[in-house]
Write a protein that holds these residues in place. Structure first.
Motif, PDB file in Angstrom:
ATOM      1  N   PRO A  35      -7.097  31.100  -9.681  1.00  0.00           N
ATOM      2  CA  PRO A  35      -7.156  32.294  -8.825  1.00  0.00           C
ATOM      3  C   PRO A  35      -6.392  32.153  -7.515  1.00  0.00           C
ATOM      4  O   PRO A  35      -6.763  32.749  -6.507  1.00  0.00           O
ATOM      5  N   TYR A  36      -5.329  31.354  -7.545  1.00  0.00           N
ATOM      6  CA  TYR A  36      -4.508  31.117  -6.362  1.00  0.00           C
ATOM      7  C   TYR A  36      -3.030  31.201  -6.749  1.00  0.00           C
ATOM      8  O   TYR A  36      -2.686  31.217  -7.934  1.00  0.00           O
ATOM      9  N   ASP A  43      -3.272  24.967  -8.513  1.00  0.00           N
ATOM     10  CA  ASP A  43      -2.320  25.173  -9.602  1.00  0.00           C
ATOM     11  C   ASP A  43      -1.836  23.831 -10.142  1.00  0.00           C
ATOM     12  O   ASP A  43      -1.737  23.632 -11.356  1.00  0.00           O
ATOM     13  N   ASP A  65      -1.685  31.889 -13.287  1.00  0.00           N
ATOM     14  CA  ASP A  65      -2.079  32.134 -11.902  1.00  0.00           C
ATOM     15  C   ASP A  65      -2.381  33.616 -11.699  1.00  0.00           C
ATOM     16  O   ASP A  65      -1.551  34.480 -12.009  1.00  0.00           O
ATOM     17  N   PRO A  67      -3.693  35.201  -8.422  1.00  0.00           N
ATOM     18  CA  PRO A  67      -4.172  35.152  -7.041  1.00  0.00           C
ATOM     19  C   PRO A  67      -4.581  36.534  -6.530  1.00  0.00           C
ATOM     20  O   PRO A  67      -4.279  37.558  -7.143  1.00  0.00           O
ATOM     21  N   SER A  70      -8.978  36.657  -1.854  1.00  0.00           N
ATOM     22  CA  SER A  70      -9.781  35.443  -1.623  1.00  0.00           C
ATOM     23  C   SER A  70     -10.293  34.843  -2.920  1.00  0.00           C
ATOM     24  O   SER A  70     -11.451  34.424  -3.007  1.00  0.00           O
ATOM     25  N   SER A  71      -9.453  34.809  -3.914  1.00  0.00           N
ATOM     26  CA  SER A  71      -9.708  34.230  -5.236  1.00  0.00           C
ATOM     27  C   SER A  71     -10.554  35.119  -6.141  1.00  0.00           C
ATOM     28  O   SER A  71     -10.859  34.762  -7.280  1.00  0.00           O
ATOM     29  N   THR A  75     -11.098  35.197 -10.493  1.00  0.00           N
ATOM     30  CA  THR A  75     -12.471  34.825 -10.831  1.00  0.00           C
ATOM     31  C   THR A  75     -13.186  35.942 -11.582  1.00  0.00           C
ATOM     32  O   THR A  75     -13.866  35.692 -12.588  1.00  0.00           O
ATOM     33  N   VAL A  91     -11.902  26.107 -10.345  1.00  0.00           N
ATOM     34  CA  VAL A  91     -12.674  26.533  -9.175  1.00  0.00           C
ATOM     35  C   VAL A  91     -12.544  25.524  -8.038  1.00  0.00           C
ATOM     36  O   VAL A  91     -12.374  24.325  -8.250  1.00  0.00           O
ATOM     37  N   GLU A  92     -12.604  26.065  -6.830  1.00  0.00           N
ATOM     38  CA  GLU A  92     -12.637  25.285  -5.606  1.00  0.00           C
ATOM     39  C   GLU A  92     -13.759  25.850  -4.740  1.00  0.00           C
ATOM     40  O   GLU A  92     -14.448  26.789  -5.140  1.00  0.00           O
ATOM     41  N   PHE A  95     -14.689  29.579  -4.507  1.00  0.00           N
ATOM     42  CA  PHE A  95     -15.431  30.136  -5.635  1.00  0.00           C
ATOM     43  C   PHE A  95     -16.866  30.438  -5.194  1.00  0.00           C
ATOM     44  O   PHE A  95     -17.444  31.472  -5.559  1.00  0.00           O
ATOM     45  N   SER A  98     -16.683  32.997  -1.635  1.00  0.00           N
ATOM     46  CA  SER A  98     -16.362  34.395  -1.908  1.00  0.00           C
ATOM     47  C   SER A  98     -17.513  35.121  -2.591  1.00  0.00           C
ATOM     48  O   SER A  98     -17.723  36.324  -2.378  1.00  0.00           O
TER      49      SER A  98
END
Length: 319
Positions: A35-36, A43, A65, A67, A70-71, A75, A91-92, A95, A98
């Motif tokens: 989601p970036y 990535d 990707d 994006p 904000s992700s 998601t 996920v980071e 995740f 947001s």
């Protein structure tokens, strides 16, 4: 005899059910949604792990990707995907953040199944090597003697590094000015230029300037010292909040994905991350591997949600 033969045949079918279920992804392509934007750390992680899975298992992997917002764009896409294991999400920390700040789009816990936590890159508080500040004590002394004059920049607002800065500000009882940036590189450049006093960002983003000596790391917002920066003290060592502001990376699948499929995906990810090539490539990106999967990762996500909810309320952080 016919009855015995039928029972024997039934037994064979039963014995073969699990291997068949375990190969539900055979011949299919698995999409890893990031989601970036392309080229970012997430990535890179997705592509490194995806390539290793393909090399070890022959499973076709495509990194896509998506994006935005904000992700949330990527998601939400995965949360609504068919839960058959063919679409998973990298996920980071955002995740979790947001899902709290933009509630109503998705729930980080109930809308997804945990696969594996694979690695993290620590956050770092750093100053320009041209600065007179040599350590955290110097930084805080300056902030105490010149209230409001000391500034720190980070990605934000509402990022984990922003929260780390606000916690330090609160616990040290100093008045510092927060300067938000759209990403780590501009915050880093501002610190190098002397526009701001310090930068709090991911080590993976600052690694090049730290290695070259242009930036001086003075503290790590973590509970214990981290492998990439063993000589840099943590905020916890100095008596401040022990929030671990590391940016972590993992994978989840849509809720209701069959358990056997989750097990197959988790095993493939685990095997890939265990290879020396993946370890070396992630280390080169400023990360350290800390692999755990399934229920343990699910517990971690739930705890992260509780922690971030607490801090966003405490500091009145809004999107």
């Amino acid at each position: 005899m016919r009855f015995i033969g039928l029972c024997f045949f039934t037994l064979l079918l039963a014995l073969n059910v699990r291997p068949v279920l375990a190969q539900t992804l055979a011949g299919k392509t698995v999409r890893i949604i990031v989601p970036y934007a392309a080229g970012g750390t997430g990535d890179v992680v997705a592509r490194v792990v995806g390539q290793a899975i393909t090399q070890k298992t022959g499973q076709s992997i495509v990194v896509e990707d998506r994006p935005g917002a904000s992700s949330i764009v990527g998601t939400e896409f995965v949360s609504r995907a068919t839960p058959d294991g063919t679409t998973i999400l990298l996920v980071e920390n955002p995740f979790i953040l947001s899902s709290i700040l933009f509630s109503g789009h998705y729930d980080a816990v109930s809308n997804f199944e945990p696969l594996c936590y694979i690695a993290a890159t620590p956050a770092v508080l750093a100053v320009s090597s041209k600065s007179d500040i040599q350590n955290l004590a110097d930084f805080l002394k300056l902030a105490q003697t010149k209230p409001g004059a000391v500034s720190y920049g980070s990605t934000g607002p509402a990022s984990i590094v922003h929260i780390a800065g606000e916690l330090l500000k609160r616990d040290a009882k100093v008045d510092m000015t927060y300067v938000p940036y759209p990403g780590s590189p501009p915050a880093m450049n501002a610190a190098l230029a002397g526009t701001i006093t310090a930068v709090i960002a991911n080590y993976s983003d600052l690694k090049g300037q730290i290695d070259s000596g242009a930036l001086r790391p003075i503290a790590v917002p973590a509970k214990k010292r981290v492998p990439p920066l063993p000589n840099v003290p943590t905020l916890a060592e100095s008596g401040f909040n022990d929030l671990d502001a590391a940016v972590w990376f993992g994978f989840v699948a849509p809720a209701k994905t069959p358990k056997d499929t989750l097990a197959q995906l988790s095993q493939s990810i685990s095997d890939a991350v265990a290879t020396a090539d993946v370890a070396d490539r992630l280390k080169g990106q400023g990360m350290f591997i800390n692999l755990f999967c399934g229920a343990e990762f699910g517990k971690f996500l739930a705890e992260q949600k509780d922690t971030y909810t607490k801090f966003t309320r405490e500091f009145d952080i809004k999107p």
